[in-house]
Design a protein around this motif. Structure first.
Motif, PDB file in Angstrom:
ATOM      1  N   PHE A 152       0.802  -1.221   0.000  1.00 46.87           N
ATOM      2  CA  PHE A 152       0.000   0.000   0.000  1.00 46.87           C
ATOM      3  C   PHE A 152       0.836   1.273   0.000  1.00 46.87           C
ATOM      4  O   PHE A 152       0.287   2.370   0.094  1.00 46.87           O
ATOM      5  CB  PHE A 152      -0.926   0.008   1.227  1.00 46.87           C
ATOM      6  N   ASP A 153       2.155   1.133  -0.097  1.00 46.44           N
ATOM      7  CA  ASP A 153       3.019   2.315  -0.026  1.00 46.44           C
ATOM      8  C   ASP A 153       2.699   3.346  -1.103  1.00 46.44           C
ATOM      9  O   ASP A 153       2.807   4.554  -0.863  1.00 46.44           O
ATOM     10  CB  ASP A 153       4.486   1.906  -0.150  1.00 46.44           C
ATOM     11  N   ALA A 154       2.322   2.875  -2.283  1.00 40.20           N
ATOM     12  CA  ALA A 154       2.052   3.806  -3.384  1.00 40.20           C
ATOM     13  C   ALA A 154       0.853   4.693  -3.098  1.00 40.20           C
ATOM     14  O   ALA A 154       0.716   5.764  -3.700  1.00 40.20           O
ATOM     15  CB  ALA A 154       1.820   3.024  -4.685  1.00 40.20           C
ATOM     16  N   TYR A 155      -0.007   4.279  -2.170  1.00 42.96           N
ATOM     17  CA  TYR A 155      -1.223   5.038  -1.885  1.00 42.96           C
ATOM     18  C   TYR A 155      -1.057   6.042  -0.751  1.00 42.96           C
ATOM     19  O   TYR A 155      -1.858   6.970  -0.637  1.00 42.96           O
ATOM     20  CB  TYR A 155      -2.371   4.082  -1.561  1.00 42.96           C
ATOM     21  N   TRP A 156      -0.032   5.851   0.115  1.00 37.99           N
ATOM     22  CA  TRP A 156       0.124   6.803   1.227  1.00 37.99           C
ATOM     23  C   TRP A 156       1.562   7.235   1.480  1.00 37.99           C
ATOM     24  O   TRP A 156       1.833   8.402   1.708  1.00 37.99           O
ATOM     25  CB  TRP A 156      -0.458   6.214   2.520  1.00 37.99           C
ATOM     26  N   LEU A 157       2.527   6.282   1.393  1.00 42.84           N
ATOM     27  CA  LEU A 157       3.896   6.625   1.751  1.00 42.84           C
ATOM     28  C   LEU A 157       4.562   7.486   0.674  1.00 42.84           C
ATOM     29  O   LEU A 157       5.200   8.501   0.987  1.00 42.84           O
ATOM     30  CB  LEU A 157       4.707   5.350   1.992  1.00 42.84           C
ATOM     31  N   LEU A 158       4.420   7.103  -0.596  1.00 43.99           N
ATOM     32  CA  LEU A 158       5.032   7.883  -1.660  1.00 43.99           C
ATOM     33  C   LEU A 158       4.440   9.284  -1.762  1.00 43.99           C
ATOM     34  O   LEU A 158       5.185  10.266  -1.882  1.00 43.99           O
ATOM     35  CB  LEU A 158       4.916   7.135  -3.000  1.00 43.99           C
ATOM     36  N   PRO A 159       3.095   9.438  -1.717  1.00 44.76           N
ATOM     37  CA  PRO A 159       2.557  10.813  -1.692  1.00 44.76           C
ATOM     38  C   PRO A 159       3.051  11.616  -0.503  1.00 44.76           C
ATOM     39  O   PRO A 159       3.294  12.819  -0.612  1.00 44.76           O
ATOM     40  CB  PRO A 159       1.036  10.585  -1.628  1.00 44.76           C
ATOM     41  N   LEU A 160       3.208  10.953   0.659  1.00 46.14           N
ATOM     42  CA  LEU A 160       3.715  11.656   1.839  1.00 46.14           C
ATOM     43  C   LEU A 160       5.142  12.120   1.622  1.00 46.14           C
ATOM     44  O   LEU A 160       5.511  13.245   2.004  1.00 46.14           O
ATOM     45  CB  LEU A 160       3.633  10.728   3.054  1.00 46.14           C
ATOM     46  N   ARG A 161       5.959  11.291   0.992  1.00 48.29           N
ATOM     47  CA  ARG A 161       7.343  11.687   0.712  1.00 48.29           C
ATOM     48  C   ARG A 161       7.393  12.840  -0.285  1.00 48.29           C
ATOM     49  O   ARG A 161       8.212  13.759  -0.145  1.00 48.29           O
ATOM     50  CB  ARG A 161       8.120  10.483   0.169  1.00 48.29           C
ATOM     51  N   ARG A 162       6.519  12.805  -1.301  1.00 50.60           N
ATOM     52  CA  ARG A 162       6.481  13.912  -2.270  1.00 50.60           C
ATOM     53  C   ARG A 162       6.057  15.209  -1.580  1.00 50.60           C
ATOM     54  O   ARG A 162       6.607  16.284  -1.855  1.00 50.60           O
ATOM     55  CB  ARG A 162       5.529  13.575  -3.410  1.00 50.60           C
ATOM     56  N   PHE A 163       5.075  15.105  -0.683  1.00 53.30           N
ATOM     57  CA  PHE A 163       4.616  16.280   0.039  1.00 53.30           C
ATOM     58  C   PHE A 163       5.727  16.849   0.910  1.00 53.30           C
ATOM     59  O   PHE A 163       5.936  18.071   0.968  1.00 53.30           O
ATOM     60  CB  PHE A 163       3.401  15.916   0.896  1.00 53.30           C
ATOM     61  N   ARG A 164       6.463  15.960   1.562  1.00 51.71           N
ATOM     62  CA  ARG A 164       7.584  16.408   2.403  1.00 51.71           C
ATOM     63  C   ARG A 164       8.648  17.089   1.554  1.00 51.71           C
ATOM     64  O   ARG A 164       9.236  18.093   1.961  1.00 51.71           O
ATOM     65  CB  ARG A 164       8.177  15.211   3.145  1.00 51.71           C
ATOM     66  N   ALA A 165       8.913  16.537   0.359  1.00 51.16           N
ATOM     67  CA  ALA A 165       9.909  17.147  -0.524  1.00 51.16           C
ATOM     68  C   ALA A 165       9.480  18.544  -0.955  1.00 51.16           C
ATOM     69  O   ALA A 165      10.297  19.460  -1.043  1.00 51.16           O
ATOM     70  CB  ALA A 165      10.136  16.259  -1.748  1.00 51.16           C
ATOM     71  N   ARG A 166       8.165  18.712  -1.213  1.00 52.13           N
ATOM     72  CA  ARG A 166       7.683  20.040  -1.603  1.00 52.13           C
ATOM     73  C   ARG A 166       7.826  21.030  -0.454  1.00 52.13           C
ATOM     74  O   ARG A 166       8.061  22.216  -0.674  1.00 52.13           O
ATOM     75  CB  ARG A 166       6.224  19.953  -2.046  1.00 52.13           C
ATOM     76  N   LEU A 167       7.661  20.554   0.782  1.00 53.85           N
ATOM     77  CA  LEU A 167       7.758  21.449   1.933  1.00 53.85           C
ATOM     78  C   LEU A 167       9.204  21.806   2.270  1.00 53.85           C
ATOM     79  O   LEU A 167       9.502  22.938   2.656  1.00 53.85           O
ATOM     80  CB  LEU A 167       7.102  20.803   3.157  1.00 53.85           C
ATOM     81  N   THR A 168      10.110  20.828   2.154  1.00 50.06           N
ATOM     82  CA  THR A 168      11.485  21.038   2.609  1.00 50.06           C
ATOM     83  C   THR A 168      12.418  21.512   1.513  1.00 50.06           C
ATOM     84  O   THR A 168      13.514  21.995   1.813  1.00 50.06           O
ATOM     85  CB  THR A 168      12.051  19.738   3.202  1.00 50.06           C
ATOM     86  N   HIS A 169      12.004  21.383   0.227  1.00 51.71           N
ATOM     87  CA  HIS A 169      12.854  21.793  -0.897  1.00 51.71           C
ATOM     88  C   HIS A 169      14.265  21.239  -0.740  1.00 51.71           C
ATOM     89  O   HIS A 169      15.217  21.976  -0.486  1.00 51.71           O
ATOM     90  CB  HIS A 169      12.914  23.318  -1.001  1.00 51.71           C
ATOM     91  N   PRO A 170      14.453  19.922  -0.824  1.00 52.23           N
ATOM     92  CA  PRO A 170      15.749  19.326  -0.505  1.00 52.23           C
ATOM     93  C   PRO A 170      16.890  19.766  -1.406  1.00 52.23           C
ATOM     94  O   PRO A 170      18.047  19.561  -1.059  1.00 52.23           O
ATOM     95  CB  PRO A 170      15.481  17.820  -0.652  1.00 52.23           C
TER      96      PRO A 170
END
Length: 278
Positions: free
Chosen positions: A167-185
């Motif tokens: 189920f990672d594609a439904y919650w974990l990957l979107p969460l990581r993308r959201f974190r990347a947008r917030l933190t601008h790595p």
């Protein structure tokens, strides 16, 4: 209260088993999943698909019995035993066929991981807790203590999802993308990857001018305001030195990279600027 919380475990385990059976019995890729699992090594290639189907049928039957009344103690006990078998099988699969697909809750090919084993262990505990309900059906128990029962089911359901790589594609990957947008790595701050700074450094004139003097890979690095400082060992006119590069941390600007060569013995700056003469 405890009896109500114990009784609703049958609902949790039953739903998970029915969901798992859906993949094994009705998904068109079930045969492929069985072939890619460790069942082939455990039972032989010819028996993998029939065993996969039988397992799905067992899960469906037991799941339906757990969800529907009545609620004999034998049902959650059987569910706990089945989940314990899952723990053993997944442990075996991880050891002898680490690249094999789990084929547990989804048709998505996912290797067996510690998370999957942990999920099976959670079902063992839930089944044993259901035994403690002493034959109480989950629906009256749910209505007797709705807030606590629903809260527990939500927490356990979230744990099942979190322990399911399927189920990672439904919650974990979107969460990581959201974190990347917030933190601008890739832009400024402590989130700038070292690799990004090194790649920018290697594009610079400063690096090309002293590359022949360097004798090591990156030795140390740190962030200083809007710059990442990157250090290499070097030799300058036969003397051991340290090349200290200043790389812009918030933008791609290799023309702004600067370098200083520092004598390792005296700490004196030998050369500073965009480059250095040999």
């Amino acid at each position: 209260m405890f009896q109500s919380l114990a009784a609703v475990q049958c609902l949790l385990v039953g739903v998970v088993l029915i969901w798992s059976a859906r993949v094994k019995l009705f998904d068109r890729r079930a045969a492929e999943l069985a072939g890619n699992s460790a069942l082939g090594r455990l039972l032989g290639a010819g028996r993998a698909v029939p065993a996969y189907r039988v397992l799905g049928g067992t899960e469906l039957l037991l799941g339906v019995l757990l969800v529907l009344p009545p609620a004999p103690v034998a049902e959650p006990l059987a569910a706990a035993a089945l989940a314990a078998g899952f723990v053993g099988y997944l442990w075996y699969a991880r050891r002898v066929a680490p690249g094999a697909s789990c084929g547990c809750l989804s048709a998505r090919a996912t290797p067996v991981t510690g998370r999957g084993i942990g999920r099976a262990g959670l079902l063992v505990l839930a089944g044993l807790l259901g035994v403690a309900a002493g034959g109480t059906y989950w629906l009256p128990a749910l209505t007797a203590a709705p807030a606590a029962s629903v809260g527990l089911l939500l927490v356990e359901g979230a744990l099942v999802v979190a322990l399911s790589p399927e189920f990672d594609a439904y919650w974990l990957l979107p969460l990581r993308r959201f974190r990347a947008r917030l933190t601008h790595p890739l832009r400024g701050g402590a989130g700038v990857p070292l690799l990004a700074s090194v790649q920018q450094l290697q594009l610079s004139t400063a690096y090309r001018q002293v590359a022949g003097l360097l004798t090591s890979d990156v030795r140390e690095h740190w962030l200083e305001e809007s710059w990442r400082m990157v250090c290499y060992s070097a030799r300058y006119q036969g003397r051991p030195a340290t090349a200290v590069f200043a790389v812009p941390a918030g933008e791609l600007a290799p023309d702004r990279v600067r370098v200083a060569l520092v004598d390792d013995s005296t700490g004196a700056t030998l050369v500073a600027g965009a480059g250095a003469d040999r």
